[in-house]
Scaffold this motif. Sequence first.
Motif, PDB file in Angstrom:
ATOM      1  N   LEU A   1      26.637  63.212  64.063  1.00 13.16           N
ATOM      2  CA  LEU A   1      27.498  64.199  63.423  1.00 13.16           C
ATOM      3  C   LEU A   1      28.176  63.588  62.195  1.00 13.16           C
ATOM      4  O   LEU A   1      28.693  62.464  62.270  1.00 13.16           O
ATOM      5  N   PRO A   2      28.191  64.278  61.063  1.00 16.10           N
ATOM      6  CA  PRO A   2      28.769  63.710  59.841  1.00 16.10           C
ATOM      7  C   PRO A   2      30.214  63.262  60.009  1.00 16.10           C
ATOM      8  O   PRO A   2      30.605  62.204  59.495  1.00 16.10           O
ATOM      9  N   GLN A   3      31.034  64.052  60.725  1.00 18.58           N
ATOM     10  CA  GLN A   3      32.437  63.674  60.889  1.00 18.58           C
ATOM     11  C   GLN A   3      32.574  62.413  61.735  1.00 18.58           C
ATOM     12  O   GLN A   3      33.471  61.590  61.505  1.00 18.58           O
ATOM     13  N   HIS A   4      31.691  62.239  62.718  1.00 19.76           N
ATOM     14  CA  HIS A   4      31.710  61.029  63.538  1.00 19.76           C
ATOM     15  C   HIS A   4      31.254  59.821  62.721  1.00 19.76           C
ATOM     16  O   HIS A   4      31.812  58.723  62.862  1.00 19.76           O
ATOM     17  N   GLN A   5      30.239  60.023  61.894  1.00 21.96           N
ATOM     18  CA  GLN A   5      29.752  58.929  61.062  1.00 21.96           C
ATOM     19  C   GLN A   5      30.824  58.454  60.081  1.00 21.96           C
ATOM     20  O   GLN A   5      30.983  57.251  59.849  1.00 21.96           O
ATOM     21  N   ALA A   6      31.553  59.403  59.516  1.00 21.91           N
ATOM     22  CA  ALA A   6      32.620  59.029  58.584  1.00 21.91           C
ATOM     23  C   ALA A   6      33.706  58.227  59.289  1.00 21.91           C
ATOM     24  O   ALA A   6      34.189  57.211  58.771  1.00 21.91           O
ATOM     25  N   LEU A   7      34.096  58.677  60.493  1.00 23.75           N
ATOM     26  CA  LEU A   7      35.107  57.953  61.256  1.00 23.75           C
ATOM     27  C   LEU A   7      34.586  56.578  61.678  1.00 23.75           C
ATOM     28  O   LEU A   7      35.327  55.585  61.652  1.00 23.75           O
TER      29      LEU A   7
ATOM     30  N   GLN B   1      35.017  54.099  58.991  1.00 26.26           N
ATOM     31  CA  GLN B   1      36.418  53.677  58.875  1.00 26.26           C
ATOM     32  C   GLN B   1      36.751  52.612  59.932  1.00 26.26           C
ATOM     33  O   GLN B   1      37.439  51.629  59.638  1.00 26.26           O
TER      34      GLN B   1
ATOM     35  N   SER C   1      26.543  58.502  67.178  1.00 26.06           N
ATOM     36  CA  SER C   1      26.537  59.940  66.901  1.00 26.06           C
ATOM     37  C   SER C   1      25.951  60.222  65.524  1.00 26.06           C
ATOM     38  O   SER C   1      26.138  59.464  64.576  1.00 26.06           O
TER      39      SER C   1
ATOM     40  N   SER D   1      41.795  57.872  66.606  1.00 25.95           N
ATOM     41  CA  SER D   1      41.870  57.581  65.179  1.00 25.95           C
ATOM     42  C   SER D   1      41.240  56.220  64.933  1.00 25.95           C
ATOM     43  O   SER D   1      41.041  55.417  65.857  1.00 25.95           O
TER      44      SER D   1
END
Length: 328
Positions: A34-40, A43, A32, A7
């Motif tokens: 990957l969109p989900q990795h970029q968003a994390l 954060q 990365s 997290s």
Amino acid sequence: MPPPILSAADYAQGLAAGQRGTLARAITLVESTLPQHQALAQQVLQAVLPRTGGALRLGITGVPGVGKSTFIEALGLYLVDKLGKKLAVLAVDPSSPRGGGSILGDKTRMPQLTLHPRAFIRPSPASGSLGGVARATREALLLCEAAGYDVIFVETVGVGQSEVAVHGLVDFFLLLLLAGAGDELQGVKRGIMEMADALLITKADHGNEAAARRAVRDYEGALHLFPPAASGWTVPVRTCSALTGAGLPEAWQLIEAYAAQTQASGYWQQRRAQQQLQWLDEAVRQALEAQFYGRAGVQQALPGVRQAVAAGQLTPWAAAGQLLANQA
């Protein structure tokens, strides 16, 4: 099996504790696509932002063969062993234009520094990004600062426009040069010398000392023709040897003197602020490009437009106009 994604709070906590494993995983995350990795990743960066900005950021460039990796290991060992610094090295390796791969050989060229507990070396493939600077180098630099590293080296590929890109990342820009390799002044672009905050003639050893001293005089004469630097700093030219260690303490003293002078004048803070705004502009350009190519109308029209441009039936500018008209 790959380790589970942490997290944002876990990443931030691990970085605050100086955990090298967490730092390595966080850099992998920001690299990365990957969109989900970029968003994390965003954060994580936002969470650690208060811990960033405290390191001295040093860009190191020079033509292939000048001995960048050898110099970085020698200076790095001096910093971690003699001065007790924590050093991170972000070394960008050239990527293959065919397969996209990279040998990531910097760790093999810095064997002692790689094993040092106060040093962290992260080779990253350039991945075709402008000037050979890896796409996530900016974010990796911030993560290293958040993990407690107080000196960060960014080594360029040493070709193309990588110097310009790295110059926008660092506080001090060091240009490594060779002596006795022909017409030295012909081999260096004026723009690179104008960006440099110091010039170091490397390999001043094994009978090459006299040639190195001549090169110093040549470069000092050339620098007198340049306009004064905006920082108010007079660019020095020195010699060094990564093999004998000669000139390395003096080189670091120059960097510290530059930091003290520009921090006192306010230029250091002004340049950091300008770089932040440059990063903002670059982030906006990347986001707009991603949104543009992600639109259904563009994806549908792109193959035909590319084929027409490749065949010489349509100019690139007219093609761009057609694509911009198909953004729906």
